[in-house]
Write an enzyme that holds these catalytic residues in place. Sequence first.
Site, PDB file in Angstrom:
ATOM      1  N   ILE A  95       0.840  -1.207   0.000  1.00 37.31           N
ATOM      2  CA  ILE A  95       0.000   0.000   0.000  1.00 37.31           C
ATOM      3  C   ILE A  95       0.876   1.259   0.000  1.00 37.31           C
ATOM      4  CG2 ILE A  95      -1.709   1.308   1.337  1.00 37.31           C
ATOM      5  CD1 ILE A  95      -2.768  -1.459   2.345  1.00 37.31           C
TER       6      ILE A  95
ATOM      7  N   THR B 162      -4.056   5.488   7.643  1.00 38.37           N
ATOM      8  CA  THR B 162      -5.079   4.557   7.149  1.00 38.37           C
ATOM      9  C   THR B 162      -4.644   3.123   7.448  1.00 38.37           C
ATOM     10  OG1 THR B 162      -4.031   4.548   4.968  1.00 38.37           O
ATOM     11  CG2 THR B 162      -5.912   6.038   5.263  1.00 38.37           C
TER      12      THR B 162
ATOM     13  N   GLU C 216     -11.283   1.948  18.174  1.00 39.00           N
ATOM     14  CA  GLU C 216     -12.373   1.849  17.197  1.00 39.00           C
ATOM     15  C   GLU C 216     -13.277   0.642  17.395  1.00 39.00           C
ATOM     16  OE1 GLU C 216      -9.926   1.549  13.527  1.00 39.00           O
ATOM     17  OE2 GLU C 216     -10.913  -0.382  13.201  1.00 39.00           O
TER      18      GLU C 216
ATOM     19  N   HIS D 232     -12.830   3.363   9.129  1.00 40.14           N
ATOM     20  CA  HIS D 232     -12.131   2.168   8.620  1.00 40.14           C
ATOM     21  C   HIS D 232     -12.791   1.671   7.321  1.00 40.14           C
ATOM     22  CE1 HIS D 232      -9.269  -1.169  10.151  1.00 40.14           C
ATOM     23  NE2 HIS D 232      -9.285  -1.141   8.827  1.00 40.14           N
TER      24      HIS D 232
HETATM   25  P1  NAI Z   1       2.793  -4.937   3.531  1.00 40.50           P
HETATM   26  O1  NAI Z   1       3.141  -6.099   4.387  1.00 40.50           O
HETATM   27  O2  NAI Z   1       2.885  -5.064   2.044  1.00 40.50           O
HETATM   28  O3  NAI Z   1       3.663  -3.661   3.951  1.00 40.50           O
HETATM   29  C1  NAI Z   1       3.953  -3.331   5.270  1.00 40.50           C
HETATM   30  C2  NAI Z   1       5.317  -2.670   5.295  1.00 40.50           C
HETATM   31  O4  NAI Z   1       5.565  -2.236   6.635  1.00 40.50           O
HETATM   32  C3  NAI Z   1       6.452  -3.617   4.903  1.00 40.50           C
HETATM   33  O5  NAI Z   1       7.299  -3.025   3.930  1.00 40.50           O
HETATM   34  C4  NAI Z   1       7.178  -3.875   6.217  1.00 40.50           C
HETATM   35  O6  NAI Z   1       8.577  -4.103   6.057  1.00 40.50           O
HETATM   36  C5  NAI Z   1       6.916  -2.546   6.930  1.00 40.50           C
HETATM   37  N1  NAI Z   1       7.167  -2.635   8.376  1.00 40.50           N
HETATM   38  C6  NAI Z   1       6.946  -3.700   9.204  1.00 40.50           C
HETATM   39  N2  NAI Z   1       7.371  -3.408  10.445  1.00 40.50           N
HETATM   40  C7  NAI Z   1       7.867  -2.151  10.391  1.00 40.50           C
HETATM   41  C8  NAI Z   1       8.466  -1.298  11.346  1.00 40.50           C
HETATM   42  N3  NAI Z   1       8.668  -1.715  12.612  1.00 40.50           N
HETATM   43  N4  NAI Z   1       8.842  -0.069  10.972  1.00 40.50           N
HETATM   44  C9  NAI Z   1       8.670   0.350   9.671  1.00 40.50           C
HETATM   45  N5  NAI Z   1       8.132  -0.426   8.718  1.00 40.50           N
HETATM   46  C10 NAI Z   1       7.722  -1.654   9.075  1.00 40.50           C
HETATM   47  O7  NAI Z   1       1.316  -4.533   3.975  1.00 40.50           O
HETATM   48  P2  NAI Z   1       0.248  -3.666   3.172  1.00 40.50           P
HETATM   49  O8  NAI Z   1      -0.615  -4.563   2.377  1.00 40.50           O
HETATM   50  O9  NAI Z   1       0.926  -2.529   2.517  1.00 40.50           O
HETATM   51  O10 NAI Z   1      -0.664  -3.129   4.388  1.00 40.50           O
HETATM   52  C11 NAI Z   1      -0.136  -2.243   5.348  1.00 40.50           C
HETATM   53  C12 NAI Z   1      -1.121  -2.068   6.480  1.00 40.50           C
HETATM   54  O11 NAI Z   1      -2.281  -1.369   6.019  1.00 40.50           O
HETATM   55  C13 NAI Z   1      -1.709  -3.375   7.044  1.00 40.50           C
HETATM   56  O12 NAI Z   1      -0.846  -3.964   8.005  1.00 40.50           O
HETATM   57  C14 NAI Z   1      -2.998  -2.912   7.664  1.00 40.50           C
HETATM   58  O13 NAI Z   1      -2.761  -2.588   9.016  1.00 40.50           O
HETATM   59  C15 NAI Z   1      -3.349  -1.653   6.905  1.00 40.50           C
HETATM   60  N6  NAI Z   1      -4.583  -1.784   6.122  1.00 40.50           N
HETATM   61  C16 NAI Z   1      -5.623  -0.902   6.351  1.00 40.50           C
HETATM   62  C17 NAI Z   1      -6.804  -1.009   5.646  1.00 40.50           C
HETATM   63  C18 NAI Z   1      -7.952  -0.056   5.828  1.00 40.50           C
HETATM   64  O14 NAI Z   1      -9.072  -0.337   5.346  1.00 40.50           O
HETATM   65  N7  NAI Z   1      -7.785   1.077   6.490  1.00 40.50           N
HETATM   66  C19 NAI Z   1      -6.987  -2.098   4.670  1.00 40.50           C
HETATM   67  C20 NAI Z   1      -5.810  -2.914   4.454  1.00 40.50           C
HETATM   68  C21 NAI Z   1      -4.669  -2.765   5.179  1.00 40.50           C
END
Ligand code: NAI
Length: 333
Positions: free
Chosen positions: A155, A232, A263, A295
């Site tokens: 994302i 988000t 939430e 959300h």
């Molecule tokens: P992803 O796994 O592709 O990316 C997450 C990134 O965060 C990775 O590059 C990872 O290395 C990094 N990361 C992990 N721990 C970290 C740390 N301690 N410090 C800095 N970076 C760190 O996940 P994606 O698909 O991009 O989703 C990200 C987040 O978005 C999800 O975990 C979820 O919480 C949230 N989300 C929210 C939604 C909504 O409707 N508001 C819907 C879908 C996801």
Amino acid sequence: MKVAVFSAKRYDRTMLNELNAAHGHALTFQEARLEPETVALANGYPVVSVFVNDQLDEPVLKALAAGGTRLVATRSTGFNQIDLRAAARLGIRVVRVVNYSPHSVAEFTVGLLLALNRHIHRAYGRTRDGNFELDGLMGFDLHGRTVGVIGTGKIGRVFARIMAGFGCVLLGYDIDRNPDFEALGGRYVPLEELARESDVISLHCPLTEATRHIVNADFLAGTKPGLLLINTSRGGLLDTKAAVAALKSRHLGGLGIDVYEQEASLFYRDHSSDIIDDDLIQRLISFPNVLLTGHQAFFTREAFGTICATTLESITAFERGEALVNEVRAPST
Ligand code: NAI
């Protein structure tokens, strides 16, 4: 398979029922959230499907295991609501939706940012009331501004690509460097530097023990005055009290959030006739420069269809004893 689907709204029923024609599972929908008070509803169901605000801590997982549940399928990417270690101990496997449209969340993030910066939400309210004043609606050009992306995963990178199209300078912070982010012109920097240099910061990392309150009072103190902060990802990434203090002191220029620490007891329900006991969210809503949504960033036809399809595919694979490609396991310590 018998599947108890918790936190099931009308749109969940419609989409899951439609797609289930190809799978033939016996779906029982529960509008209720999964929590200690409702876990008995899962009794006798080998599969339970949940959403982001269901409560899957050890006591609830124990009750699920005792009732015969062997698979939890969360209809989300994030899985911070599930105690994975307890699930593993109890022999419950967990699947999530690893890949669905990252565009849904990234595009919504841009929407929040644009609305917040240009006060579109306030202009909408004004013009409906016959007020065409511009006072208080001035924003800034995003072109040439610095955007900090915390978490440059799926994302975060789509968001970064869109912001690159706006002509923004991109800074990133992540525990893993991704060459695609650098190919967009993004530069990885330490968190303090990202805080100091950014005009806009957007959070896209998962909620873990390491990232809880990654944006706290210290972080905010090191940011540029007037910063626009967008979250988000998950509410727990932001220390909400610290954000309120930074808004009150006029240091933080604006806050756009689709997620909120508390939430679980509020979102996805209509509280418009209730007295809301949560003073923190009421304070947030009272700021003219806070834009809060419930959300919904994932909520596009494409993303939601993929979420439901993947969930059903995982359940079918489980039933057939096939590999669970979307399985999530507790980190080994
Ligand atoms: P992803 O796994 O592709 O990316 C997450 C990134 O965060 C990775 O590059 C990872 O290395 C990094 N990361 C992990 N721990 C970290 C740390 N301690 N410090 C800095 N970076 C760190 O996940 P994606 O698909 O991009 O989703 C990200 C987040 O978005 C999800 O975990 C979820 O919480 C949230 N989300 C929210 C939604 C909504 O409707 N508001 C819907 C879908 C996801």
